[in-house]
Design a protein around this motif. Structure first.
Motif, PDB file in Angstrom:
ATOM      1  N   TYR A   1     -49.917  65.350 -39.986  1.00  0.00           N
ATOM      2  CA  TYR A   1     -49.226  63.907 -39.837  1.00  0.00           C
ATOM      3  C   TYR A   1     -48.056  63.978 -40.133  1.00  0.00           C
ATOM      4  CZ  TYR A   1     -48.572  64.542 -44.845  1.00  0.00           C
ATOM      5  OH  TYR A   1     -48.051  65.233 -46.006  1.00  0.00           O
TER       6      TYR A   1
ATOM      7  N   VAL B   1     -50.431  64.123 -32.904  1.00  0.00           N
ATOM      8  CA  VAL B   1     -49.306  63.554 -34.074  1.00  0.00           C
ATOM      9  C   VAL B   1     -48.025  63.011 -33.640  1.00  0.00           C
ATOM     10  CG1 VAL B   1     -48.372  64.502 -36.113  1.00  0.00           C
ATOM     11  CG2 VAL B   1     -50.326  65.123 -35.508  1.00  0.00           C
TER      12      VAL B   1
ATOM     13  N   VAL C   1     -47.758  56.910 -38.468  1.00  0.00           N
ATOM     14  CA  VAL C   1     -48.325  58.051 -39.591  1.00  0.00           C
ATOM     15  C   VAL C   1     -49.265  59.162 -38.561  1.00  0.00           C
ATOM     16  CG1 VAL C   1     -49.837  58.710 -41.190  1.00  0.00           C
ATOM     17  CG2 VAL C   1     -48.356  56.944 -41.405  1.00  0.00           C
ATOM     18  N   SER C   2     -50.050  58.676 -37.824  1.00  0.00           N
ATOM     19  CA  SER C   2     -50.859  59.538 -36.901  1.00  0.00           C
ATOM     20  C   SER C   2     -51.463  60.553 -37.408  1.00  0.00           C
ATOM     21  CB  SER C   2     -49.812  59.837 -35.636  1.00  0.00           C
ATOM     22  OG  SER C   2     -49.624  58.761 -34.819  1.00  0.00           O
ATOM     23  N   LYS C   3     -52.354  60.604 -38.373  1.00  0.00           N
ATOM     24  CA  LYS C   3     -52.860  61.857 -39.014  1.00  0.00           C
ATOM     25  C   LYS C   3     -54.178  62.205 -38.180  1.00  0.00           C
ATOM     26  CE  LYS C   3     -54.867  63.194 -43.524  1.00  0.00           C
ATOM     27  NZ  LYS C   3     -55.064  62.949 -44.856  1.00  0.00           N
TER      28      LYS C   3
END
Length: 89
Positions: free
Chosen positions: A22, A73, A80-82
């Protein structure tokens, strides 16, 4: 924390339960982070730590490890793009 060979030895591939990436919003930049779960303990690392490339090379040896984690990511910026790159089945 520097990512040393001693730390990598504690992250034995057969013992890793999950790996997630992330990014953290650091106001003007994003900091890419990695969480590695081993036996209920979560190890957290970031891309500015010495040994980051060694960690990524080590984790790439996991069966089914998502090689596309980085692209997942980094976009969009400041979100955040976990992304789960590995989950033991």
């Amino acid at each position: 924390m520097n990512i040393t060979s001693d730390i990598l030895a504690q992250l034995a591939l057969p013992d890793i339960d999950a790996v997630a990436f992330y990014k953290r919003d650091e106001i003007t930049t994003d900091l890419i982070c990695c969480e590695v779960e081993v036996a209920g303990r979560v190890w957290t690392f970031h891309e500015e730590a010495a040994g980051w490339k060694d960690l990524i090379a080590h984790l790439a040896g996991l069966p089914g490890f998502r090689a596309d984690w980085y692209a997942e990511v980094v976009h969009p910026p400041f979100a955040v793009s976990k992304t789960v790159a590995y989950q033991r089945r």
